[in-house]
Scaffold this motif. Structure first.
Motif, PDB file in Angstrom:
ATOM      1  N   ALA A   1     -10.320  10.940  -1.790  1.00 42.08           N
ATOM      2  CA  ALA A   1     -10.186  12.284  -2.345  1.00 42.08           C
ATOM      3  C   ALA A   1      -9.628  13.251  -1.304  1.00 42.08           C
ATOM      4  N   GLU A   2     -10.131  13.147  -0.060  1.00 43.40           N
ATOM      5  CA  GLU A   2      -9.634  14.015   1.011  1.00 43.40           C
ATOM      6  C   GLU A   2      -8.155  13.772   1.258  1.00 43.40           C
ATOM      7  N   ASP A   3      -7.779  12.503   1.235  1.00 40.48           N
ATOM      8  CA  ASP A   3      -6.398  12.099   1.464  1.00 40.48           C
ATOM      9  C   ASP A   3      -5.492  12.607   0.331  1.00 40.48           C
ATOM     10  N   ARG A   4      -5.903  12.387  -0.892  1.00 38.77           N
ATOM     11  CA  ARG A   4      -5.087  12.786  -2.043  1.00 38.77           C
ATOM     12  C   ARG A   4      -4.911  14.301  -2.120  1.00 38.77           C
ATOM     13  N   ALA A   5      -5.885  15.047  -1.595  1.00 41.14           N
ATOM     14  CA  ALA A   5      -5.801  16.508  -1.635  1.00 41.14           C
ATOM     15  C   ALA A   5      -4.613  17.036  -0.829  1.00 41.14           C
ATOM     16  N   LEU A   6      -4.061  16.219   0.060  1.00 51.76           N
ATOM     17  CA  LEU A   6      -2.908  16.638   0.842  1.00 51.76           C
ATOM     18  C   LEU A   6      -1.647  16.734   0.003  1.00 51.76           C
ATOM     19  N   GLY A   7      -1.643  16.068  -1.162  1.00 51.90           N
ATOM     20  CA  GLY A   7      -0.475  16.093  -2.022  1.00 51.90           C
ATOM     21  C   GLY A   7       0.430  14.895  -1.794  1.00 51.90           C
ATOM     22  N   PRO A   8       1.353  14.635  -2.710  1.00 56.79           N
ATOM     23  CA  PRO A   8       2.226  13.460  -2.596  1.00 56.79           C
ATOM     24  C   PRO A   8       3.235  13.601  -1.475  1.00 56.79           C
ATOM     25  N   GLY A   9       3.556  12.456  -0.866  1.00 58.51           N
ATOM     26  CA  GLY A   9       4.553  12.434   0.202  1.00 58.51           C
ATOM     27  C   GLY A   9       5.872  11.861  -0.255  1.00 58.51           C
ATOM     28  N   GLY A  10       6.018  11.691  -1.573  1.00 59.32           N
ATOM     29  CA  GLY A  10       7.252  11.129  -2.096  1.00 59.32           C
ATOM     30  C   GLY A  10       7.060  10.663  -3.514  1.00 59.32           C
ATOM     31  N   ARG A  11       7.927   9.758  -3.935  1.00 54.48           N
ATOM     32  CA  ARG A  11       7.901   9.234  -5.292  1.00 54.48           C
ATOM     33  C   ARG A  11       7.864   7.705  -5.266  1.00 54.48           C
ATOM     34  N   LEU A  12       7.179   7.136  -6.270  1.00 54.74           N
ATOM     35  CA  LEU A  12       7.091   5.687  -6.430  1.00 54.74           C
ATOM     36  C   LEU A  12       7.957   5.249  -7.598  1.00 54.74           C
TER      37      LEU A  12
ATOM     38  N   CYS B   1       0.822  -1.212   0.000  1.00 56.24           N
ATOM     39  CA  CYS B   1       0.000   0.000   0.000  1.00 56.24           C
ATOM     40  C   CYS B   1       0.855   1.259   0.000  1.00 56.24           C
ATOM     41  N   CYS B   2       2.097   1.152  -0.493  1.00 53.64           N
ATOM     42  CA  CYS B   2       2.969   2.328  -0.512  1.00 53.64           C
ATOM     43  C   CYS B   2       2.376   3.451  -1.358  1.00 53.64           C
ATOM     44  N   ARG B   3       1.659   3.104  -2.422  1.00 63.04           N
ATOM     45  CA  ARG B   3       1.021   4.145  -3.231  1.00 63.04           C
ATOM     46  C   ARG B   3      -0.028   4.884  -2.393  1.00 63.04           C
ATOM     47  N   GLU B   4      -0.819   4.158  -1.614  1.00 65.25           N
ATOM     48  CA  GLU B   4      -1.807   4.809  -0.749  1.00 65.25           C
ATOM     49  C   GLU B   4      -1.125   5.703   0.283  1.00 65.25           C
ATOM     50  N   LEU B   5      -0.017   5.238   0.848  1.00 67.19           N
ATOM     51  CA  LEU B   5       0.669   6.013   1.874  1.00 67.19           C
ATOM     52  C   LEU B   5       1.266   7.298   1.302  1.00 67.19           C
ATOM     53  N   LEU B   6       1.802   7.218   0.099  1.00 68.05           N
ATOM     54  CA  LEU B   6       2.476   8.384  -0.471  1.00 68.05           C
ATOM     55  C   LEU B   6       1.541   9.294  -1.259  1.00 68.05           C
TER      56      LEU B   6
END
Length: 506
Positions: A431-442, A421-426
């Motif tokens: 939608a609410e979660d994704r609005a925070l922006g990326p936390g890194g790169r995959l 679930c690294c994609r979910e974490l980063l």
């Protein structure tokens, strides 16, 4: 039996002997629920494999039993089985047939036979070299593997089935409820405990056990890949690899079938569990969580880190093949070509696979990274993460790695392979979660070039590093709190213990 532990945790190769990962998660549970009494049944490869605890057991862990996949004594045939031993051997032969027929209920007569034996079966030599088991072995060979070497079949058959008996040589402790944190051998013992004692049993699967075994088996050099001196040219797995894969798949299906409830960390795991035979109605997603407050001081130190500090990349995890540390080191060679002053910190234990760890150290030297890379062993991350500019994971398999959450609590951006679930974490899962922006790169698996490019992108843009680190921190704070996870499991355990009492398990 009022003094029985509330929950027996059935574990394989983890707590309290191995630091990090699943062990950290288990330690969270037991330390955050002092009102419950736990015991641990731990499965080790063999006696003496683990020489010390990585965690001090809290007072509410009232029992620790260790059993082994391999026993000290050599298997010797015995033909003087008494009535109870003969009952067990017949039931075990019936159980082994289920690996070919996929009958998940074949474990039930085995549990009954264990009760007849008083909970401890005869030694594996008495069982596996008995006449009934020999007849089962020959029959299975003739039906399935007649074109294979009988000698190879015999030894693979023995190595497959010895642990199923040897792990039972230490009696399963009684408890009001059982919680296994994997399928495989731990799931097998937990299912037997449920059937023997009438206690509820749950499963929490972090990584998918059968998937991880398939990865290991695919690269195993000790499983024959040729017959009669000729290489197998077809693209399907060789017979013995199929045999081992079927074995572990059946252990998982048996555990799924007998678990009262199944918990997993994210939706992708649930999909794989259903595909491997789990009942979708039993499965519930409960994400990992961490104590963000524990990392507050190191987060402040990270924010205050001077711009003149050398660019530092960290790898946190066990130094073992599934973490693909070789890819990480190769990527750091490419980064060091651009950033000669690069610091690389490998923070994680090396005892799981010492040969692989030495190989990684040798590779770093061969690539001229001796002055850049430090293998530092297991560290307290709450005291170390402030020093990192980027955390990198190159794993070929993960579930929901705690280290990504811990990096997020500090504000360190992450470059990770696109596993679990690294994609979910980063990037977020809603939608609410994704609005925070990326936390890194995959990045793709086993891709030093892609990993290096992602790290260099973050090296070149300090503002991006800070922005991604802050996004990841906000995601962890909002959606991955330890308190929510603990309260969920507290209610699960309360319900289990209540059911165990009602069912007469205690």
């Amino acid at each position: 039996m009022s003094d029985l532990p509330d929950v027996c945790l059935v574990l394989e190769g983890t707590y309290p002997y191995v630091p990090g990962g699943v062990s950290s998660w288990v330690h969270q549970l037991v330390t955050q629920m002092p009102e419950l009494r736990f015991s641990v049944l731990h499965i080790s490869p063999h006696r003496g494999f683990f020489d010390k605890h990585a965690y001090a057991l809290p007072d509410n862990v009232v029992g620790l039993a260790e059993t082994f996949l391999q026993r000290d004594e050599r298997a010797r045939p015995r033909h003087d089985l008494d009535r109870r031993e003969a009952t067990f051997v017949r039931a075990f032969c019936q159980f082994t047939e289920c690996f070919a027929t996929s009958d998940v209920h074949g474990i039930e007569p085995l549990a009954a036979a264990l009760n007849v034996c008083g909970g401890t079966p005869p030694p594996s030599g008495a069982s596996l070299l008995s006449q009934p088991f020999w007849r089962e072995l020959v029959e299975r060979y003739e039906e399935e593997a007649g074109s294979q070497s009988f000698q190879s079949f015999f030894w693979n058959w023995m190595f497959l089935h010895e642990p199923l008996i040897d792990t039972l040589r230490v009696p399963i402790p009684r408890a009001r409820a059982y919680h296994t944190v994997s399928t495989g051998y731990a799931g097998y013992l937990a299912a037997l405990a449920k059937l023997r004692f009438g206690a509820p049993m749950i499963l929490t699967e972090h990584g998918i056990y059968t998937k991880e075994r398939r990865i290991e088996i695919a690269t195993a050099a000790w499983i024959p890949e040729s017959r009669e001196g000729r290489a197998l040219l077809d693209v399907t797995a060789p017979y013995f690899k199929k045999m081992w894969n079927r074995h572990f798949a059946m252990l998982s299906r048996t555990c799924y079938a007998h678990a009262d409830r199944i918990f997993t960390l994210y939706g992708g795991n649930k999909t794989e569990q259903i595909r491997d035979g789990a009942d979708a109605d039993k499965i519930e997603v409960v994400p990992n969580g961490i104590d963000v407050a524990r990392f507050q001081a190191t987060a402040e130190r990270h924010r205050a880190r001077g711009e003149d500090a050398p660019f530092t990349v960290g790898f946190v995890g066990r130094v073992c093949p599934i973490k693909d540390v070789r890819t990480f080191i190769a990527a750091m060679r490419l980064v060091a070509d651009v950033v000669p002053t690069l610091r690389v910190r490998v923070l994680g234990p090396t005892q799981e696979d010492p040969e692989y760890a030495e190989d990684c150290k040798h590779l770093a030297g061969e690539l001229g990274l001796g002055d850049n890379v430090a293998f530092e062993g297991k560290k307290n991350l709450a005291e170390e993460l402030h020093d990192l500019d980027v955390l990198v994971l190159t794993s070929i398999s993960e579930a929901q790695p705690l280290v990504v959450l811990e990096a997020g609590a500090v504000g360190v951006p992450v470059v990770s392979t696109d596993v679990g679930c690294c994609r979910e974490l980063l990037e977020g899962r809603t939608a609410e979660d994704r609005a925070l922006g990326p936390g890194g790169r995959l990045t793709p698996i086993a891709s030093p070039g892609a990993t290096a490019r992602a790290v260099l992108e973050l090296y070149a843009d300090a503002d991006m590093r800070r922005s991604m680190g802050e996004s990841l921190k906000q995601r962890v704070v909002r959606f991955y709190s330890q308190s929510a996870m603990i309260e969920t499991y507290r209610q699960i355990y309360t319900d289990m213990v209540r059911r165990g009492r009602a069912q007469g398990a205690a």
